[in-house]
Design a protein around this motif. Sequence first.
Motif, short mmCIF file in Angstrom:
data_model
loop_
_atom_site.label_atom_id
_atom_site.label_comp_id
_atom_site.label_asym_id
_atom_site.label_seq_id
_atom_site.Cartn_x
_atom_site.Cartn_y
_atom_site.Cartn_z
N LEU A 17 1.22 -1.58 -0.12
CA LEU A 17 0.29 -0.03 -0.18
C LEU A 17 0.94 1.12 0.00
CD1 LEU A 17 -2.77 -0.46 2.39
CD2 LEU A 17 -3.11 -0.61 0.20
N ARG A 18 0.60 2.08 -0.53
CA ARG A 18 1.02 3.06 -0.17
C ARG A 18 0.20 4.88 0.32
NH1 ARG A 18 3.75 7.63 -4.74
NH2 ARG A 18 1.76 8.26 -5.48
N LEU A 19 0.32 5.62 1.03
CA LEU A 19 0.18 6.07 2.11
C LEU A 19 0.12 7.69 1.04
CD1 LEU A 19 -0.14 4.03 5.91
CD2 LEU A 19 -1.67 4.27 3.55
N SER A 20 -0.79 8.70 1.65
CA SER A 20 -0.31 9.36 1.18
C SER A 20 -0.64 10.61 2.48
CB SER A 20 -0.77 10.12 -0.43
OG SER A 20 -0.41 9.43 -0.77
N CYS A 21 -0.28 11.83 2.48
CA CYS A 21 -0.11 13.02 3.46
C CYS A 21 -0.16 14.41 2.96
CB CYS A 21 0.19 12.43 4.66
SG CYS A 21 -0.02 13.86 5.99
N ALA A 22 -1.19 15.06 2.50
CA ALA A 22 -1.13 16.19 1.17
C ALA A 22 -1.40 17.29 2.85
CB ALA A 22 -2.49 16.51 1.17
N ALA A 23 -0.29 18.44 2.40
CA ALA A 23 -0.11 19.32 3.87
C ALA A 23 -0.61 20.51 3.05
CB ALA A 23 1.50 19.18 4.05
N SER A 24 -1.52 21.44 4.02
CA SER A 24 -1.77 22.38 3.38
C SER A 24 -1.64 23.21 4.78
CB SER A 24 -3.24 22.89 3.22
OG SER A 24 -3.74 22.48 4.08
N GLY A 25 -1.06 24.85 4.32
CA GLY A 25 -1.45 26.47 5.62
C GLY A 25 -0.19 26.84 5.89
N ARG A 26 0.66 26.00 5.00
CA ARG A 26 2.40 27.08 5.81
C ARG A 26 3.18 26.10 5.05
NH1 ARG A 26 2.74 28.40 12.25
NH2 ARG A 26 0.53 28.83 12.66
N THR A 27 4.40 26.73 4.75
CA THR A 27 5.04 26.17 3.48
C THR A 27 6.13 25.02 4.16
OG1 THR A 27 6.68 28.06 4.32
CG2 THR A 27 7.62 26.75 3.03
N PHE A 28 5.36 23.59 3.46
CA PHE A 28 5.65 22.76 3.57
C PHE A 28 6.97 22.10 3.82
CE2 PHE A 28 4.79 18.19 3.81
CZ PHE A 28 5.68 17.35 2.89
N ARG A 29 7.90 22.31 3.39
CA ARG A 29 9.24 21.83 3.03
C ARG A 29 9.91 23.06 4.71
NH1 ARG A 29 9.64 26.65 -0.50
NH2 ARG A 29 10.23 28.39 0.37
N ASN A 77 3.39 18.93 -1.96
CA ASN A 77 2.99 19.28 -0.39
C ASN A 77 3.31 17.73 -0.12
OD1 ASN A 77 4.35 22.17 -0.73
ND2 ASN A 77 2.56 22.84 -0.43
N THR A 78 3.13 16.84 -0.24
CA THR A 78 3.27 15.32 -0.08
C THR A 78 4.13 14.65 0.81
OG1 THR A 78 0.52 15.43 -1.52
CG2 THR A 78 1.91 13.63 -0.28
N VAL A 79 3.35 13.87 1.28
CA VAL A 79 4.88 12.81 1.86
C VAL A 79 3.91 11.41 2.17
CG1 VAL A 79 3.65 13.08 4.99
CG2 VAL A 79 5.75 12.43 4.20
N TYR A 80 5.08 10.37 1.41
CA TYR A 80 4.51 9.75 0.90
C TYR A 80 5.10 7.76 2.09
CZ TYR A 80 3.04 11.80 -3.55
OH TYR A 80 2.55 12.84 -4.08
N LEU A 81 4.40 6.78 1.98
CA LEU A 81 4.78 5.53 3.60
C LEU A 81 4.70 4.58 2.03
CD1 LEU A 81 5.74 4.74 5.32
CD2 LEU A 81 4.06 4.68 6.28
N ALA A 92 -3.21 -1.08 11.80
CA ALA A 92 -3.37 -0.33 12.67
C ALA A 92 -4.36 1.07 12.14
CB ALA A 92 -2.09 0.31 13.15
N VAL A 93 -3.97 1.84 12.30
CA VAL A 93 -4.65 3.27 11.79
C VAL A 93 -2.98 3.68 11.88
CG1 VAL A 93 -5.75 5.53 12.53
CG2 VAL A 93 -7.29 3.32 12.91
N HIS A 94 -2.69 4.53 10.66
CA HIS A 94 -2.05 5.26 10.54
C HIS A 94 -2.22 6.44 10.45
CE1 HIS A 94 -0.09 1.41 9.77
NE2 HIS A 94 0.57 1.49 9.52
N TYR A 95 -1.32 7.33 10.92
CA TYR A 95 -1.05 9.07 11.41
C TYR A 95 -0.14 9.91 10.26
CZ TYR A 95 -4.96 7.67 14.61
OH TYR A 95 -5.25 7.87 15.41
N CYS A 96 -0.73 10.99 9.78
CA CYS A 96 0.88 11.30 9.48
C CYS A 96 0.93 12.94 10.77
CB CYS A 96 1.33 11.76 8.20
SG CYS A 96 -0.68 13.41 7.68
N ALA A 97 2.25 13.49 10.85
CA ALA A 97 2.37 14.37 11.79
C ALA A 97 3.33 15.44 11.28
CB ALA A 97 2.34 13.45 13.26
N ALA A 98 3.17 16.30 11.97
CA ALA A 98 4.24 17.51 11.52
C ALA A 98 4.87 18.64 12.63
CB ALA A 98 3.60 18.63 10.61
#
Length: 120
Positions: A17-29, A77-81, A92-98
Amino acid sequence: VQLQASGGGLVQAGGSLRLSCAASGRTFRNYSMAWFRQAPGKEREFVTAISPSGSSTYYLDSVKGRFTISRDNAKKNTVYLQMNSLKPEDTAVHYCAATGGPINTEYDYWGQGTQVTVSS
């Protein structure tokens, strides 16, 4: 920063599986990003993290060689797993975090979680 995780699902053992986590609102980098997971009846655990530039990564021992974290700072602006050779114990439930801090500090921003279920 707002985080939106997706990509979970039901897969047989040995699958991917490939999980994605899209970020918005601030400077992702500028943010270190991570994935955590929480299985039923267990505490949340760290799975993997990546530095703001993507030059450094860390993994839970049990996922090394099977999971790969990556990020797209330029366009999405996305992180992948990427999760390969999945095992029932990865369920499990998988969570992305910053975090705006270093990769090994407390994470301040969390996505809503996406369920990963691996059948034997």
